[in-house]
Motif scaffolding. Structure first.
Motif, PDB file in Angstrom:
ATOM      1  N   THR A 221       0.839  -1.204   0.000  1.00  0.00           N
ATOM      2  CA  THR A 221       0.000   0.000   0.000  1.00  0.00           C
ATOM      3  C   THR A 221       0.872   1.250   0.000  1.00  0.00           C
ATOM      4  N   LEU A 222       1.918   1.226   0.803  1.00  0.00           N
ATOM      5  CA  LEU A 222       2.845   2.370   0.834  1.00  0.00           C
ATOM      6  C   LEU A 222       3.485   2.576  -0.545  1.00  0.00           C
ATOM      7  N   PHE A 223       3.855   1.475  -1.173  1.00  0.00           N
ATOM      8  CA  PHE A 223       4.440   1.547  -2.515  1.00  0.00           C
ATOM      9  C   PHE A 223       3.448   2.145  -3.503  1.00  0.00           C
TER      10      PHE A 223
ATOM     11  N   PHE B 114       0.977   4.126  -2.956  1.00  0.00           N
ATOM     12  CA  PHE B 114       0.777   5.560  -2.715  1.00  0.00           C
ATOM     13  C   PHE B 114       2.010   6.392  -3.101  1.00  0.00           C
ATOM     14  N   SER B 115       3.132   5.717  -3.232  1.00  0.00           N
ATOM     15  CA  SER B 115       4.362   6.462  -3.532  1.00  0.00           C
ATOM     16  C   SER B 115       4.585   6.614  -5.038  1.00  0.00           C
ATOM     17  N   ASP B 116       3.632   6.178  -5.849  1.00  0.00           N
ATOM     18  CA  ASP B 116       3.805   6.160  -7.316  1.00  0.00           C
ATOM     19  C   ASP B 116       4.216   7.524  -7.873  1.00  0.00           C
ATOM     20  N   ARG B 117       3.502   8.568  -7.485  1.00  0.00           N
ATOM     21  CA  ARG B 117       3.773   9.882  -8.085  1.00  0.00           C
ATOM     22  C   ARG B 117       5.175  10.382  -7.725  1.00  0.00           C
ATOM     23  N   TYR B 118       5.716   9.903  -6.587  1.00  0.00           N
ATOM     24  CA  TYR B 118       7.079  10.305  -6.208  1.00  0.00           C
ATOM     25  C   TYR B 118       8.117   9.425  -6.915  1.00  0.00           C
ATOM     26  N   VAL B 119       7.782   8.116  -7.003  1.00  0.00           N
ATOM     27  CA  VAL B 119       8.719   7.166  -7.611  1.00  0.00           C
ATOM     28  C   VAL B 119       8.822   7.407  -9.120  1.00  0.00           C
ATOM     29  N   SER B 120       7.696   7.708  -9.774  1.00  0.00           N
ATOM     30  CA  SER B 120       7.690   7.914 -11.234  1.00  0.00           C
ATOM     31  C   SER B 120       8.634   9.037 -11.637  1.00  0.00           C
TER      32      SER B 120
ATOM     33  N   SER C 155      -1.467   3.853  -7.127  1.00  0.00           N
ATOM     34  CA  SER C 155      -1.253   3.091  -8.357  1.00  0.00           C
ATOM     35  C   SER C 155      -1.602   1.625  -8.148  1.00  0.00           C
TER      36      SER C 155
ATOM     37  N   SER D 110       4.007  -5.013  -6.447  1.00  0.00           N
ATOM     38  CA  SER D 110       4.719  -5.086  -5.158  1.00  0.00           C
ATOM     39  C   SER D 110       4.094  -6.132  -4.228  1.00  0.00           C
TER      40      SER D 110
END
Lengths: 116, 220
Positions: free
Chosen positions: A23-25, A27-33, A52, A59
């Motif tokens: 879930t954390l991953f 939600f982190s999509d916009r930062y990771v992208s 995402s 994940s």
């Protein structure tokens, strides 16, 4: 029936950390992208989202297998004997993990399509 | 299914041959005391018979049923490993429910030493209480044969006596192979004693045999 119940107990121990991290991953999509220019160039059509689903599913599979390894092969190896005494081999527990992970991710995707 | 037949067991790690052509037969109603020095292969032998590790060669049969792997040993052979094996996220009454039938479940849950803890998880028990519960689960399991590895390890004398009584009370129902370094307690309950020496099995008839095979020093 008891074997099925035992498999569920086996899986719960992996499920909780897997859901949290996935879930954390997701939600982190916009930062990771933003950190992956090549990937964002390839998928210019796909805008980074708040959550995402694609990242969640990927994940979830990876962490379910990783936590299985960490929890049962490294940390609590001896717990396998509890399941062995119920007639569940190591192979059957790994296969059960994959099957249950597939079921959970499929349900998540279906619910996502229906409600979002 | 009154006989556990173990034959032609071979196991080596690299060039080190641990077990060489082991033959052992256990009848229902028997308690086999398995002794041996550290590293002699006692635990390995029990794991091979149970099916949790793979042998170079083995022939294990219970009655007419050949046991090749773990799935085939369900309800036939149970195994108590030497270290704690109960999952620490499941309540004790659920564990008992999963491993035993209704009659056995009632016996375990009504035991005076277990009763106060049935709603706890196994990691909330002391080392001795946890071991005692594990022994009870193995002794009262549905299987016809139980392989018990170091049952007396970490137990208070009161628990040890209780464990001996439990094992003896179950010989009408099943056969046991019990191994432990506490050889006096093993000798108390065993109907037959054997020792693993140099990869093979030797019969023990009197305490002097243990000295002969180098298990205890000759000044004891």
């Amino acid at each position: 029936m008891k074997q099925f119940k035992a498999v569920l107990f086996f899986y719960v121990k992996i499920l909780i950390p897997t859901v949290i991290i996935s879930t954390l991953f997701a939600f982190s999509d916009r930062y990771v992208s933003g950190l992956m220019p090549v990937a964002s160039q390839i998928s210019t059509q796909i805008k980074p989202e708040l959550f995402s689903l694609r990242l969640f599913v990927i994940s979830f599979y990876c962490f379910a297998l990783l936590f299985h390894y960490i929890v049962y092969e490294v940390r609590y190896k001896n717990e396998y004997y509890f399941y062995y005494n119920l007639g569940l081999s190591k192979l059957s527990l790994w296969v059960s993990n994959l099957i249950l992970t597939s079921i959970i991710t499929t349900i998540t995707v279906v619910l996502w399509i229906i409600f979002i | 299914m009154d006989n556990l037949h173990i034959d032609s067991v071979l196991k080596s790690y690299g060039h080190n041959q641990i077990l060489t052509d082991i033959f052992l037969s256990v009848e229902k109603g028997e308690i086999i005391g398995l002794l041996g020095r550290n590293g002699s292969g006692k635990s390995t032998l029990l794991k091979l018979v149970f099916g949790s590790i793979v042998a170079d060669r083995k022939f294990v049969k219970v009655g007419d049923k050949r046991i090749n792997n773990l799935a085939e040993s369900i309800n036939v052979i149970s195994y108590l490993p030497q270290h704690h094996f109960l999952p620490n996220h499941i309540k004790i009454k659920t564990i008992v429910d999963l491993m035993c039938n209704e009659k056995q479940k009632n016996i375990i849950l009504s035991n005076e030493l277990i009763k106060p803890h049935i709603n706890k998880k196994s990691n909330q028990l002391s080392v001795g209480e946890r071991r005692f519960l594990e022994i009870m689960l193995c002794a009262f399991s549905k299987s016809t044969f139980s392989l018990i590895d170091e049952p007396f390890n970490g137990l208070a004398p009161k628990y040890k006596e209780e464990v001996k009584d439990i094992i003896k009370s179950q010989i009408k129902e099943k056969g046991f192979i019990v191994t432990d370094h506490d050889y006096r307690n093993i000798m108390d309950i065993a109907t037959r004693i054997i020792i693993l020496y140099d990869g093979g099995i030797k019969k023990i008839e009197k305490t002097e045999d243990l000295i002969y095979w180098g298990y205890i020093p000759d000044n004891m």
